[in-house]
Design an enzyme around this catalytic site. Structure first.
Site, PDB file in Angstrom:
ATOM      1  N   CYS A  93      11.164   4.599 -12.927  1.00  0.00           N
ATOM      2  CA  CYS A  93      11.105   4.571 -11.546  1.00  0.00           C
ATOM      3  C   CYS A  93      11.857   3.449 -10.489  1.00  0.00           C
ATOM      4  O   CYS A  93      12.299   3.999  -9.486  1.00  0.00           O
ATOM      5  CB  CYS A  93       9.654   4.354 -11.067  1.00  0.00           C
ATOM      6  SG  CYS A  93       8.443   5.767 -11.627  1.00  0.00           S
ATOM      7  N   LEU A  96       0.759   2.283 -18.246  1.00  0.00           N
ATOM      8  CA  LEU A  96       0.585   1.651 -16.820  1.00  0.00           C
ATOM      9  C   LEU A  96      -0.461   0.553 -16.767  1.00  0.00           C
ATOM     10  O   LEU A  96      -1.683   1.056 -16.990  1.00  0.00           O
ATOM     11  CB  LEU A  96       0.295   2.680 -15.590  1.00  0.00           C
ATOM     12  CG  LEU A  96       1.487   3.996 -15.627  1.00  0.00           C
ATOM     13  CD1 LEU A  96       1.019   5.069 -14.711  1.00  0.00           C
ATOM     14  CD2 LEU A  96       2.747   3.587 -15.222  1.00  0.00           C
ATOM     15  N   GLY A 148       5.532   3.874  -5.917  1.00  0.00           N
ATOM     16  CA  GLY A 148       4.857   4.000  -7.266  1.00  0.00           C
ATOM     17  C   GLY A 148       3.479   4.441  -7.180  1.00  0.00           C
ATOM     18  O   GLY A 148       2.700   5.105  -8.306  1.00  0.00           O
ATOM     19  N   GLY A 149       2.687   4.158  -6.238  1.00  0.00           N
ATOM     20  CA  GLY A 149       1.279   4.655  -5.882  1.00  0.00           C
ATOM     21  C   GLY A 149       0.721   4.063  -4.860  1.00  0.00           C
ATOM     22  O   GLY A 149       0.999   2.710  -4.475  1.00  0.00           O
ATOM     23  N   PRO A 150      -0.299   4.484  -4.279  1.00  0.00           N
ATOM     24  CA  PRO A 150      -1.175   3.935  -3.228  1.00  0.00           C
ATOM     25  C   PRO A 150      -1.320   2.334  -3.174  1.00  0.00           C
ATOM     26  O   PRO A 150      -1.010   1.455  -2.306  1.00  0.00           O
ATOM     27  CB  PRO A 150      -2.252   4.959  -2.973  1.00  0.00           C
ATOM     28  CG  PRO A 150      -1.984   5.991  -3.373  1.00  0.00           C
ATOM     29  CD  PRO A 150      -1.032   5.659  -4.783  1.00  0.00           C
TER      30      PRO A 150
END
EC number: 2.3.1.95
Length: 313
Positions: A88, A191, A229-231
């Site tokens: 990413c 992760l 990458g994510g909230p």
């Protein structure tokens, strides 16, 4: 998936089927993105001197970069650079490499293509592997392309942003936070739940290194293109830097509408930002602001930082 039921099971051998798909689809979708970028650029393909192709999906020899050159009909003397399995943060990496190539090779025009496909990671759920389940919810397919060069030809080439500086940092004591392994079952990844904390705790150092030389310390005065990458990551970065919620609008829009497309994400955000800036009658491609930052976060844990300057509309 009906033809390859092992891909729907949890960790059933399926790498051959996945690789066969990726080797075909990654360059094909990459070609679609590249064709759009070249059309907007408006110059003949013969002026492309370098190709950087980035993917976490599929590995082959001579490579999907080679396949893209054939599909596009690029000059066989184009110098190509293939980046596999970076993850990413690599949207920032390809810009860093392209900047060096453009500035050190006269008349260079560097075509960047990032093409990502989740068939390499897709699998059925398991109650014992929440990392995989979270990844299935977040990750998505996508491809993006952009052309980088120095000294644009006046009234012929119309720049969208300027790359001012770049930096990469391996975050200390973060080994094992994000990673992946290519197995018989496809690409498996992990992760750590501490990833949002690790990124937010290191974001101010990255910003200071990038913007102190420019005399900028108010990070609400710049535009933001952050890999989504994510909230949870976006929430903690906002809180740590005291960002106004609207600073991440473009990033959150892309995450909501397209998902986490790994290396391609930042280019979707960049594209959305410059288009909305034009639609809203703002003075620059960067939401009306002059300076901005592009962040890539990924395995390592690695942070890529790119300082951008917008262009007047």
């Amino acid at each position: 998936l009906k033809e390859n039921p092992n891909m729907c099971a949890y960790k059933a051998p399926s790498l051959d089927a996945r690789e066969d798909m990726m080797i075909r689809e990654v360059p094909r979708v990459g070609k679609e993105a590249a064709t759009k970028a070249i059309k907007e650029w408006g110059q003949p393909m013969s002026k492309i001197t370098h190709l950087i192709f980035c993917t976490t999906s599929g590995v082959a020899l001579p490579g999907v970069d080679y396949e893209l050159i054939v599909l596009l009909g690029l000059d066989p003397s184009v110098k190509r650079y293939m980046m596999y399995h970076q993850g990413c943060f690599a949207g920032g990496t390809v810009l860093r490499l392209a900047k060096d190539l453009a500035e050190n090779n006269k008349d260079a025009r560097v075509l960047i293509v990032c093409s990502e496909n989740t068939a390499v990671t897709f699998r059925g759920p398991s109650e014992t592997d929440m990392d995989s389940l979270v990844g299935q919810a977040l990750f998505a397919d996508g491809a993006a392309a952009i052309i980088i060069g120095s000294d644009p030809v006046p009234e012929v080439e119309n720049p969208l942003f300027e790359i001012v500086s770049t930096d990469q940092k391996l975050v200390p004591n973060s080994h094992g936070a994000i990673g992946g392994l290519l197995r018989e079952v496809g690409l498996t990844f992990y992760l750590n739940k501490s990833v949002p904390d690790i990124i937010s705790q290191n974001i101010n150092d990255a910003l200071s290194k990038a913007f102190d030389p420019l005399g900028i310390s108010d990070y609400n005065s710049i535009f933001w293109i952050a890999h989504p990458g994510g909230p949870a990551i976006l929430d903690q970065v906002e809180q740590k830097v005291n960002l106004k919620p609207e600073k991440m609008n473009a990033t959150r829009d892309v995450l909501s509408n397209y998902g986490n497309m790994s290396s391609a994400c930042v280019f979707f955000i960049m594209d959305l930002m410059r288009k909305k800036s034009l639609e809203e009658g703002l003075k620059t491609t960067g939401e009306g602001l002059d300076w901005g930052v592009l962040f890539g976060f990924g395995p390592g844990l690695t942070i890529e930082t790119v300082v951008l300057r917008s262009v007047a509309i």
